[in-house]
Design a protein around this motif. Structure first.
Motif, PDB file in Angstrom:
ATOM      1  N   THR A   1       0.834  -1.215   0.000  1.00  0.00           N
ATOM      2  CA  THR A   1       0.000   0.000   0.000  1.00  0.00           C
ATOM      3  C   THR A   1       0.867   1.262   0.000  1.00  0.00           C
ATOM      4  O   THR A   1       0.353   2.338   0.291  1.00  0.00           O
TER       5      THR A   1
ATOM      6  N   ALA B   1       0.600   3.306   3.185  1.00  0.00           N
ATOM      7  CA  ALA B   1      -0.686   3.809   3.708  1.00  0.00           C
ATOM      8  C   ALA B   1      -1.053   3.049   4.977  1.00  0.00           C
ATOM      9  O   ALA B   1      -1.603   3.607   5.927  1.00  0.00           O
TER      10      ALA B   1
ATOM     11  N   ARG C   1       5.078  12.383  13.839  1.00  0.00           N
ATOM     12  CA  ARG C   1       5.067  11.728  12.530  1.00  0.00           C
ATOM     13  C   ARG C   1       6.439  11.180  12.149  1.00  0.00           C
ATOM     14  O   ARG C   1       6.556  10.156  11.480  1.00  0.00           O
TER      15      ARG C   1
ATOM     16  N   TYR D   1     -12.796  14.232  11.231  1.00  0.00           N
ATOM     17  CA  TYR D   1     -11.527  13.513  11.070  1.00  0.00           C
ATOM     18  C   TYR D   1     -11.654  12.122  11.687  1.00  0.00           C
ATOM     19  O   TYR D   1     -12.054  11.985  12.832  1.00  0.00           O
TER      20      TYR D   1
ATOM     21  N   ASP E   1      -3.035   9.207   8.263  1.00  0.00           N
ATOM     22  CA  ASP E   1      -2.211   9.116   7.059  1.00  0.00           C
ATOM     23  C   ASP E   1      -0.744   9.170   7.500  1.00  0.00           C
ATOM     24  O   ASP E   1      -0.269  10.214   7.952  1.00  0.00           O
TER      25      ASP E   1
ATOM     26  N   LYS F   1       1.911   9.482   5.999  1.00  0.00           N
ATOM     27  CA  LYS F   1       2.776  10.426   5.291  1.00  0.00           C
ATOM     28  C   LYS F   1       2.673  11.838   5.855  1.00  0.00           C
ATOM     29  O   LYS F   1       3.618  12.606   5.767  1.00  0.00           O
ATOM     30  N   THR F   2       1.514  12.179   6.411  1.00  0.00           N
ATOM     31  CA  THR F   2       1.326  13.543   6.925  1.00  0.00           C
ATOM     32  C   THR F   2       1.208  13.583   8.446  1.00  0.00           C
ATOM     33  O   THR F   2       1.436  14.623   9.058  1.00  0.00           O
TER      34      THR F   2
ATOM     35  N   THR G   1      -7.337  11.095   8.488  1.00  0.00           N
ATOM     36  CA  THR G   1      -7.938  11.206   7.160  1.00  0.00           C
ATOM     37  C   THR G   1      -9.317  11.859   7.247  1.00  0.00           C
ATOM     38  O   THR G   1      -9.995  11.774   8.271  1.00  0.00           O
TER      39      THR G   1
ATOM     40  N   SER H   1      -6.229   0.879   4.710  1.00  0.00           N
ATOM     41  CA  SER H   1      -5.358   1.450   3.682  1.00  0.00           C
ATOM     42  C   SER H   1      -6.136   2.293   2.673  1.00  0.00           C
ATOM     43  O   SER H   1      -5.687   3.374   2.277  1.00  0.00           O
TER      44      SER H   1
ATOM     45  N   VAL I   1      -6.887   5.679   3.800  1.00  0.00           N
ATOM     46  CA  VAL I   1      -5.745   6.595   3.704  1.00  0.00           C
ATOM     47  C   VAL I   1      -5.519   6.996   2.244  1.00  0.00           C
ATOM     48  O   VAL I   1      -5.289   8.167   1.933  1.00  0.00           O
ATOM     49  N   LEU I   2      -5.608   6.029   1.355  1.00  0.00           N
ATOM     50  CA  LEU I   2      -5.311   6.290  -0.060  1.00  0.00           C
ATOM     51  C   LEU I   2      -6.361   7.177  -0.712  1.00  0.00           C
ATOM     52  O   LEU I   2      -6.086   7.875  -1.683  1.00  0.00           O
TER      53      LEU I   2
END
Ligand code: ADP
Ligand code: MG
Length: 329
Positions: free
Chosen positions: A107, A110, A141, A254, A259, A261-262, A266, A288, A291-292
Motif C-alpha cells: 500500500t 498507507a 510523525r 476527522y 495518514d 505520510k502527513t 484522514t 489502507s 488513507v489512499l
C-alpha cells in the motif's frame, strides 16, 4: 456533515438442511474492546456450542499477545524497549509484524503499524476539537516508518527506534477472526460459521441456504433498510468507518485513521468495505483505502485478484471496484 455508517448484518439459519437436522449456536461477547458475534452451524447443538466457545478462547488468547493496552503483552514489551534493545517474541507475533510490513509495501506505506506514535496526539471522542499544533504532529510523525521496524528472523526478535510505537488496531480483529475460524472449522461436525467483530466479518462453509450466508449492508440512517446485499460462502467482509471514533474540527470530520505520510487523520472517506477471502488482509486493506482515498484506493483494489471494495464518501457518493457483484435494492 452527513453521518454515514455501514452495518453488516448477517442472518442466521436455524435447522434442517436436506432433511438432516443441524443446529446453530450464536453468542455475543465483548473482546478486543469491541462486540464480537460468533456463530457455528454444526451437526448437533453441543458441537455448535463447543465451537463457539473454542472460537472465543482463541480470540482471548490473541488479544493477550497483541494488545498494546495490556502492559503484560509482548507488544507492550517491544514498545517499552524501543531504543533500548530488541525483544524476542513468539513466532506468531513476529509473523504478524512481518505480514504487516508486507501490507505496508503493498500500500506504499498507507498501512503502517508504527502509526501508533501518534496515539497520544489525537482524541477521537466524537467532540469538536482543535487540531493539534503542526509542530507537535510533525514531531510524532517522524517516528512513523515501517522500514525502521527491525525484524530478526534468527531469534524472532523485534526492535524499534527510540520513540517508536506499534499498534494492531487496523489488522488485529481480522487476524483474530481468521484464527477463530481456523480453529472452529477444524472441529469435527462443524459445518460452517461466522465470526463478526463489529462489522469485520468472516463466514465460511454451510449455512441454511445452498446459496450461502446472506450479508446485508444497511443504511445507517435507517437500519431496517439495506442499501445492498449479497450471498457469501467463504469470504471476509470488513468495514472501516469514521463514525465510531472521530473528532470534528472547524466543521470537518476527522477519522481515527492516520495518514502516515502527513501524520494527520484522514477525512473525506466515510466508510470502506473490503471483500476478500482473508479477513486479516481485508481488515488492513480497509484501513489502507481510507488513507489512499477513492482514486488511489480503487486503483489498488482493482489490481488485486479476488478483492473488491465499496467506498462511501462524506458526501454520500458510493464507489465500487470493477468486479463487484452486488445486489442493490
Ligand atoms: P475500524 O476500527 O473502524 O474497523 P480499522 O480497521 O481501519 O477501523 O482500524 C482503525 C485503527 O487502526 C485505528 O483506531 C488505529 O488503531 C489504527 N490505525 C490508524 N491509522 C493506521 C494506519 N495508517 N495504519 C495502520 N493502522 C492504523
Ligand atoms: Mg482495518
Amino acid at each position: 456533515m452527513r453521518h454515514l455508517m455501514l452495518f453488516i448484518i448477517f442472518l442466521l439459519p436455524f435447522l434442517a438442511v436436506n432433511g438432516q437436522s443441524r443446529a446453530t449456536a450464536k453468542k455475543a461477547v465483548k473482546l478486543m474492546g469491541c462486540g464480537f458475534e460468533i456463530a457455528a452451524y454444526a451437526e448437533t447443538d453441543t458441537i455448535a456450542w463447543n465451537a463457539v466457545e473454542a472460537g472465543i478462547k482463541e480470540i482471548v488468547r490473541i488479544e493477550k499477545l497483541i494488545s498494546e493496552w495490556d502492559s503484560f503483552s509482548q507488544t507492550s514489551e517491544i514498545i517499552r524497549m524501543a531504543g533500548i534493545r530488541p525483544v524476542k517474541v513468539d513466532k506468531e507475533l513476529y509473523d504478524l509484524i512481518y505480514r504487516s510490513g508486507k501490507i505496508s509495501q503493498l500500500t506504499d506505506g498507507a498501512f503502517d503499524i508504527s502509526f501508533a506514535s501518534m496515539n497520544k496526539i489525537y482524541q477521537f471522542d466524537k467532540t469538536e476539537r482543535q487540531m493539534p499544533d503542526d509542530v507537535v504532529i510533525a514531531a510524532a510523525r517522524m517516528k512513523i516508518d515501517y522500514r525502521k521496524i527491525i525484524l530478526n528472523p534468527l531469534d524472532t526478535s523485534i526492535y524499534l527506534e527510540k520513540g517508536m510505537r506499534i499498534g494492531f488496531g487496523a489488522i488485529g480483529k481480522g487476524y483474530a477472526a481468521n484464527k477463530a475460524k481456523e480453529i472452529m472449522s477444524k472441529m469435527d461436525g462443524v459445518k460452517g460459521g461466522v465470526v463478526n467483530a463489529s462489522g469485520d466479518l468472516v463466514a465460511w462453509g454451510e449455512s441454511e441456504s445452498p446459496e450461502g450466508w446472506r450479508v446485508n449492508i444497511a443504511n445507517p440512517k435507517n437500519k431496517n433498510q439495506a442499501i445492498a446485499w449479497f450471498r457469501i460462502h467463504d469470504l471476509a467482509v470488513v468495514t472501516s468507518g469514521d463514525y465510531e471514533k472521530y473528532f470534528i474540527s472547524e466543521g470537518k470530520r476527522y477519522s481515527h485513521i492516520i495518514d502516515p505520510k502527513t501524520g494527520y487523520p484522514t477525512s473525506g472517506v466515510s466508510s470502506v468495505t473490503i471483500f476478500c477471502p482473508d479477513a486479516e488482509l481485508a481488515d488492513a486493506l480497509a484501513t489502507s483505502v481510507f488513507v489512499l482515498g477513492t482514486t488511489k484506493g480503487l486503483d489498488l483494489i482493482n489490481k488485486l485478484n479476488n478483492i473488491e471494495c465499496i467506498i462511501i464518501n462524506d458526501d454520500g457518493i458510493i464507489h465500487q471496484s470493477k468486479n463487484l457483484q452486488i445486489n442493490y435494492y
